[in-house]
Write a protein that holds these residues in place. Structure first.
Motif: not given
Ligand SMILES: [Zn+2]
Length: 252
Positions: A161-163, A199-201, A204-206, A226-228, A230-232
């Motif tokens: 997704f991030h790529q 990691g990514c929920e 979040d992506h939606d 915020r998303h990154l 939260a993952i960290e």
């Molecule tokens: Zn993500």
């Protein structure tokens, strides 16, 4: 170095062929090169998906036998993976799957913060309805993988997704850089991630897709930050095993 460009091209080809049902077609570089590219992708995926565990030894002769290619070919593939920090080459021990350090994990996420957030406005301006749809499909697959407890697959889909987002920025060198950061992140998530909070929920992506579609650039950038973070924060990188505890600070 041509390797990353090749990797990106091969990935694009795979994506395109998946998307349109076309076959990959004969590569210009010939069968040998194409076979090596496939092996490279297979080993890379096994590492990122944690089927090959950090620290696992990757013996040239064993890999050569499994894939039916020469040791020289395998050596080149391992060297390429080492350039991406997924494999560590040690003089006498040979190759093994990298074990990312806590410091490396922090640096990778710091780099992602810098680059991925900067790209968001570009993505927002270039996003077409079909792109948003493809991103949603990825987010949905990720959610399904999470629900069915397929952790490795969920990590992989997250990275994809991030790529994909980075590619949509239209800046190929940066997209390639992010692809590498995402590979390393996947390995980091596999090592330090908590299976309960992964990691990514995809929820979040939606939300991010919706912001991008609405052209809310600033909010999308803030969201990505915020998303990154939260993952960290979800990684268990606070308690290091190797560190010598500061006893005077603890008991003083
Ligand atoms: Zn993500």
């Amino acid at each position: 170095m041509a390797t990353s460009a090749n990797a990106a091209t091969a990935q694009d080809e795979r994506r395109n062929s998946k998307a349109s049902g076309r076959s990959r077609g004969a590569g210009k570089a010939g069968d040998g090169a194409e076979r090596h590219e496939t092996i490279y992708q297979q080993i890379r995926e096994a590492i990122v998906e944690h089927r090959l565990k950090p620290g696992a030894r990757l013996r040239e002769d064993a890999l050569a036998e499994v894939f039916g290619v020469s040791r020289t070919g395998i050596r080149k593939i391992l060297q390429r993976l080492a350039l991406e920090y997924l494999v560590t080459l040690t003089p006498r021990r040979g190759a093994s799957v990298s074990r990312p350090t806590i410091e490396e994990a922090r640096d990778v996420f710091a780099a992602r913060q810098l680059v991925e957030c900067q790209l968001i406005p570009w993505v927002s301006r270039r996003l077409k309805p079909a792109d948003a749809k493809a991103l949603r499909t990825l987010a949905t697959s990720e959610r399904q993988a999470l629900r069915s407890g397929e952790q490795s697959r969920a990590i992989q889909l997250s990275a994809q997704f991030h790529q994909r987002l980075a590619e949509l920025s239209g800046n190929t060198p940066l997209a390639e850089f992010i692809e590498r950061l995402c590979s390393r992140s996947s390995l980091i998530l596999a090592v330090y991630g908590d299976s309960g909070h992964l990691g990514c929920e995809s929820h979040d992506h939606d939300e991010l897709i919706a912001l991008l579609e609405a052209g809310k650039e600033e909010r999308a950038v803030a969201f990505m930050q915020r998303h990154l973070k939260a993952i960290e924060a979800s990684l268990s990188i606070e308690d290091s095993v190797d560190e010598t505890p500061d006893l005077s600070a603890i008991f003083g």
